[in-house]
Scaffold this active site. Sequence first.
Site, PDB file in Angstrom:
ATOM      1  N   CYS A 161       3.083  -7.195   1.660  1.00  0.00           N
ATOM      2  CA  CYS A 161       4.266  -6.570   0.891  1.00  0.00           C
ATOM      3  C   CYS A 161       5.549  -6.512   1.982  1.00  0.00           C
ATOM      4  O   CYS A 161       6.594  -6.191   1.843  1.00  0.00           O
ATOM      5  CB  CYS A 161       3.998  -5.433   0.490  1.00  0.00           C
ATOM      6  SG  CYS A 161       2.672  -5.492  -0.685  1.00  0.00           S
ATOM      7  N   HIS A 203      10.777   1.128   1.900  1.00  0.00           N
ATOM      8  CA  HIS A 203       9.649   0.532   1.318  1.00  0.00           C
ATOM      9  C   HIS A 203       9.148   1.250  -0.093  1.00  0.00           C
ATOM     10  O   HIS A 203       8.875   1.013  -1.121  1.00  0.00           O
ATOM     11  CB  HIS A 203       8.485   0.130   2.135  1.00  0.00           C
ATOM     12  CG  HIS A 203       7.469  -0.395   1.663  1.00  0.00           C
ATOM     13  ND1 HIS A 203       7.624  -1.685   1.261  1.00  0.00           N
ATOM     14  CD2 HIS A 203       6.056   0.048   1.451  1.00  0.00           C
ATOM     15  CE1 HIS A 203       6.310  -2.225   0.750  1.00  0.00           C
ATOM     16  NE2 HIS A 203       5.398  -1.105   0.894  1.00  0.00           N
ATOM     17  N   GLU A 224       6.250   6.884   5.660  1.00  0.00           N
ATOM     18  CA  GLU A 224       7.350   6.410   5.964  1.00  0.00           C
ATOM     19  C   GLU A 224       8.478   7.286   5.983  1.00  0.00           C
ATOM     20  O   GLU A 224       9.318   7.328   7.119  1.00  0.00           O
ATOM     21  CB  GLU A 224       7.824   5.507   4.736  1.00  0.00           C
ATOM     22  CG  GLU A 224       9.038   4.726   4.871  1.00  0.00           C
ATOM     23  CD  GLU A 224       9.363   3.674   3.784  1.00  0.00           C
ATOM     24  OE1 GLU A 224      10.461   2.891   4.256  1.00  0.00           O
ATOM     25  OE2 GLU A 224       8.800   3.652   2.730  1.00  0.00           O
ATOM     26  N   LYS A 254      11.993   0.513  -5.912  1.00  0.00           N
ATOM     27  CA  LYS A 254      10.868   0.534  -6.413  1.00  0.00           C
ATOM     28  C   LYS A 254      10.798   1.455  -7.671  1.00  0.00           C
ATOM     29  O   LYS A 254       9.857   1.295  -8.587  1.00  0.00           O
ATOM     30  CB  LYS A 254       9.661   0.172  -5.657  1.00  0.00           C
ATOM     31  CG  LYS A 254       9.510  -0.806  -4.529  1.00  0.00           C
ATOM     32  CD  LYS A 254       8.089  -0.618  -3.645  1.00  0.00           C
ATOM     33  CE  LYS A 254       8.581  -2.072  -2.675  1.00  0.00           C
ATOM     34  NZ  LYS A 254       9.339  -1.628  -1.662  1.00  0.00           N
ATOM     35  N   HIS A 306       6.859  -2.600  -7.936  1.00  0.00           N
ATOM     36  CA  HIS A 306       6.642  -3.185  -6.502  1.00  0.00           C
ATOM     37  C   HIS A 306       6.382  -4.638  -6.788  1.00  0.00           C
ATOM     38  O   HIS A 306       5.236  -4.912  -7.267  1.00  0.00           O
ATOM     39  CB  HIS A 306       5.212  -2.578  -6.086  1.00  0.00           C
ATOM     40  CG  HIS A 306       5.218  -2.882  -4.681  1.00  0.00           C
ATOM     41  ND1 HIS A 306       6.149  -3.867  -3.795  1.00  0.00           N
ATOM     42  CD2 HIS A 306       4.326  -2.447  -3.501  1.00  0.00           C
ATOM     43  CE1 HIS A 306       5.631  -4.083  -2.758  1.00  0.00           C
ATOM     44  NE2 HIS A 306       4.569  -3.111  -2.447  1.00  0.00           N
ATOM     45  N   PHE A 323      -0.141  -4.196   3.362  1.00  0.00           N
ATOM     46  CA  PHE A 323      -1.535  -4.185   3.840  1.00  0.00           C
ATOM     47  C   PHE A 323      -1.899  -4.988   4.826  1.00  0.00           C
ATOM     48  O   PHE A 323      -1.403  -6.074   4.985  1.00  0.00           O
ATOM     49  CB  PHE A 323      -2.513  -4.582   2.539  1.00  0.00           C
ATOM     50  CG  PHE A 323      -2.600  -3.898   1.259  1.00  0.00           C
ATOM     51  CD1 PHE A 323      -1.807  -2.533   1.396  1.00  0.00           C
ATOM     52  CD2 PHE A 323      -3.411  -4.145   0.401  1.00  0.00           C
ATOM     53  CE1 PHE A 323      -1.971  -1.496   0.290  1.00  0.00           C
ATOM     54  CE2 PHE A 323      -3.447  -3.291  -1.035  1.00  0.00           C
ATOM     55  CZ  PHE A 323      -2.945  -1.957  -0.688  1.00  0.00           C
TER      56      PHE A 323
END
Length: 412
Positions: A163, A303, A314, A334, A339, A400
């Site tokens: 991502c 993010h 985050e 998002k 996402h 990831f």
Amino acid sequence: MKRVVVTGLGTINPLGIDVPTFWKNSLAGKSATGTITRFDASKFRTQIAAEIKEFDPQIYLDRNEIKRSDLFTQYALYSASQALEDSGLDLAAMDPFDIGVIWGVGQGGMETFEKEVEGYVKGNYIPRFSPFFIPRLIVNMASGMISMKFGLQGINFTAVSACATSNTAIMDAFNYIRLGKAKVFVTGGSEAPITPASVGGFSAMKAMSSRNDDPLTASRPFDKERDGFVMGEGAGALILEEYEHAKKRGAKIYAEIAGASMTSDAYNITSPHPEGLGSTKAMQLALKEAKLDVSKLDYLNLHATSTPLGDIAELKAVDKTFNGSKNLWVSATKSMTGHLLGAAGAIEAILAIKSINDHIITPTVNIENLDPEIPKNIQIVVNEPLEKKVKTAMSNAFGFGGHNSTVVFREA
């Protein structure tokens, strides 16, 4: 080092099939999440996603392009076409070897893979797979077909960092132009992950929201009741150009890329470092390259996927990086688009750039009760857009595998 600017934008995503519509709906705080219509998801824990409803490839692409490409490549071609048209570049007057394509894709042709394998198992065409199976499947085909469609013969490859992919691609294009390896790049990312295997796989991980009875509010970054991300799809494209080249031709300049950085958490295959050590360093390095004091950043597009662990990690990183700066405001795209995996960073970079152009920040929607673990110094744009003089903006994208990628834009 040469300066790099953004001279073209294009997108297709759940909030719009062009940049003006995407921008308008983002400012309005619209949620694109609904019950999955692409296939029967009733057997899965998660039955919702943010789908694109208005795209008919036959209107925008020729017959051969559709025949040879998976949906993620079709999204890439469509958004790249928009961005190149927006840039005003006269491709015929340029050396094609001066123009490259660095594109980001996380998963590739999931739909193609599933359909071909299912057909084989069911005996529909044993022993023959389609001759387009592999070309439609592989992740580099988006960048390859963009180059073929427009005759771009410069550097061409696909970046993959889950991502964080789109930001990785943007950073690579930025660096190649700075080094004098190209004058122009088409960059960004695309993804078409709303398929049984993709949704089923993430659902089995319990990574996605199961708020099936209330899809519009399912994606809720920072809310105490968040329960995972919502899958989205689409593409975002940016035209990056060497500043002097853009200036000489009188190009419209949206923003300048001031800095970019990548780090790794080296911690866990799916979970971020709980204290956000890798993401903290990525932001710090990007700011350092941009020669930008933490007190001078105006806006950060986070993010923020709406996962319990990711959002807090985050924001801890943001708190460490910016030391409670009263100038900084943050928001999470998002919450509206879902996402988009490998395409997320590209569409979020577009909103960061638009915030600089129009001096308004898009909101984070669906927040009803802020998570008490959120650091108190963080200023989140909640539910309504915020008018603010934005001269500098940052966009985060994490993936990831522990990938952290950050890009900083500034007023040109």
